[in-house]
Design a protein around this motif. Structure first.
Motif, mmCIF file in Angstrom:
data_model
loop_
_atom_site.group_PDB
_atom_site.id
_atom_site.type_symbol
_atom_site.label_atom_id
_atom_site.label_comp_id
_atom_site.label_asym_id
_atom_site.label_seq_id
_atom_site.Cartn_x
_atom_site.Cartn_y
_atom_site.Cartn_z
ATOM 1 N N GLU A 101 -19.269 77.366 40.087
ATOM 2 C CA GLU A 101 -20.122 77.456 40.886
ATOM 3 C C GLU A 101 -21.393 76.286 40.620
ATOM 4 O O GLU A 101 -22.210 75.657 41.567
ATOM 5 C CB GLU A 101 -21.305 78.763 40.633
ATOM 6 N N GLN A 104 -20.149 73.731 42.853
ATOM 7 C CA GLN A 104 -20.594 74.180 44.228
ATOM 8 C C GLN A 104 -22.054 73.755 44.311
ATOM 9 O O GLN A 104 -22.639 72.831 45.529
ATOM 10 C CB GLN A 104 -19.951 75.306 44.416
ATOM 11 N N SER A 105 -22.888 73.876 43.499
ATOM 12 C CA SER A 105 -24.148 73.566 43.405
ATOM 13 C C SER A 105 -24.604 71.761 43.676
ATOM 14 O O SER A 105 -25.556 71.956 44.473
ATOM 15 C CB SER A 105 -25.014 73.873 42.509
ATOM 16 N N ASN A 164 -22.728 80.847 45.828
ATOM 17 C CA ASN A 164 -23.128 79.880 46.447
ATOM 18 C C ASN A 164 -24.528 79.654 46.344
ATOM 19 O O ASN A 164 -25.256 80.998 45.489
ATOM 20 C CB ASN A 164 -22.474 78.552 47.640
ATOM 21 N N ASP A 165 -25.856 78.557 46.204
ATOM 22 C CA ASP A 165 -27.070 78.922 46.499
ATOM 23 C C ASP A 165 -28.013 80.179 47.402
ATOM 24 O O ASP A 165 -29.342 80.723 46.893
ATOM 25 C CB ASP A 165 -27.671 77.555 46.643
ATOM 26 N N LEU A 166 -27.455 80.360 48.172
ATOM 27 C CA LEU A 166 -27.698 81.533 49.605
ATOM 28 C C LEU A 166 -27.351 82.405 49.281
ATOM 29 O O LEU A 166 -27.694 83.574 49.252
ATOM 30 C CB LEU A 166 -26.962 81.049 50.443
ATOM 31 N N GLY A 167 -26.537 82.761 47.691
ATOM 32 C CA GLY A 167 -25.749 84.575 47.466
ATOM 33 C C GLY A 167 -25.139 85.003 48.196
ATOM 34 O O GLY A 167 -24.940 85.951 48.029
ATOM 35 N N GLU A 168 -24.053 83.920 48.911
ATOM 36 C CA GLU A 168 -22.694 83.984 49.559
ATOM 37 C C GLU A 168 -22.098 83.785 48.583
ATOM 38 O O GLU A 168 -21.788 83.154 47.608
ATOM 39 C CB GLU A 168 -22.783 83.636 50.758
ATOM 40 N N THR A 170 -18.390 83.092 48.197
ATOM 41 C CA THR A 170 -17.311 81.842 48.300
ATOM 42 C C THR A 170 -15.802 81.694 48.108
ATOM 43 O O THR A 170 -14.841 81.716 49.450
ATOM 44 C CB THR A 170 -18.618 80.793 48.237
#
Length: 254
Positions: A101, A104-105, A164-168, A170
């Motif tokens: 994570e 990914q950020s 991810n940062d949108l709460g999805e 991945t």
């Protein structure tokens, strides 16, 4: 001569009287003694049966209680053991997911994180029961895996999402660990608890038997020597009345 004849006559009469008295006493004593002996034997048999029933009831209760306690102890220990192992595996998977994570950020997609295999190898070292990690995409396809790790039956899995940062979601990190050693450890635990419960049951049964004997000892003594009840028995009353009548007859004869 007449005196000697009278003496012989009196002697024969006295012998007959004594013989009748002895026979009377024998008859009087035999029946009550036989009745008392029968009551003692019957009371002893009843006491033994009563003691055996109490002891059997106590043994059944002790066995049921110890069996239930042993089962509850095993269930609690099993749950704690499995939860502890699962928590340890989840922590390792969360560490891998947190690293992914973070990358990914920083703009590195999960499919482009080339350092993940080395991370999986590093996290797998020195961890008992852990077979390795799978990193799967949302469609369940394998993106990364530990070396020499393949899917097979009998494996236990703890899954942690990578978001991810949108709460999805991945990807998902799966920590895979073996169930065979866990089953063997639980089997050993079950045998240990069973043996301990058996030892406690034997000790409890022995102590229960001693307690029953101690509690019933006064009743057994009364059954073995019912002298305290002779004054109230009909046989003893009849014997005492017959004795009083004989004493009265002998007193009048004297």
């Amino acid at each position: 001569m007449a005196d000697s004849a009278d003496l012989r006559t009196h002697a024969r009469v006295l012998a007959r009287v004594l013989a009748r008295v002895d026979l009377f006493y024998i008859k009087i004593f035999l029946h009550p003694l036989a009745e008392i002996a029968f009551k003692i034997l019957r009371t002893k048999t009843t006491m033994l049966q009563f003691s055996g029933r109490i002891l059997a009831t106590i043994c059944i209760i002790v066995t049921l209680c110890l069996g239930l306690g042993a089962y509850m102890s095993y269930a609690a220990a099993r749950t704690t053991y499995l939860d502890g192992i699962a928590a340890r595996m989840r922590m390792l998977a969360e560490q891998v997911a947190a690293a992914m994570e973070t990358s990914q950020s920083m703009g590195i997609a999960v499919t482009e994180q080339a350092a993940v295999p080395s991370l999986l190898a590093r996290e797998s070292k020195g961890v008992p029961l852990l077979l390795g990690f799978f990193v799967r995409l949302p469609d369940r396809s394998v993106l990364f895996r530990s070396e020499d790790l393949s899917e097979s039956e009998g494996q236990l899995v703890v899954s942690v999402p990578v978001m991810n940062d949108l709460g999805e979601v991945t990807a998902r990190v799966e920590a895979v660990y073996a169930s065979g050693p866990i089953g063997a450890a639980l089997s050993d635990l079950a045998w240990t608890i069973c043996l301990a419960a058996l030892a406690v049951a034997l000790c409890a049964t022995a102590l229960s038997a001693m307690g029953v004997l101690v509690l019933l000892r006064p009743m057994q003594r009364l059954a073995a020597n019912p002298a305290g009840q002779l004054d109230e028995s009909p046989a003893w009353s009849a014997l005492r009345q017959a004795h009083d009548r004989i004493e009265a007859r002998l007193g009048h004869a004297g």
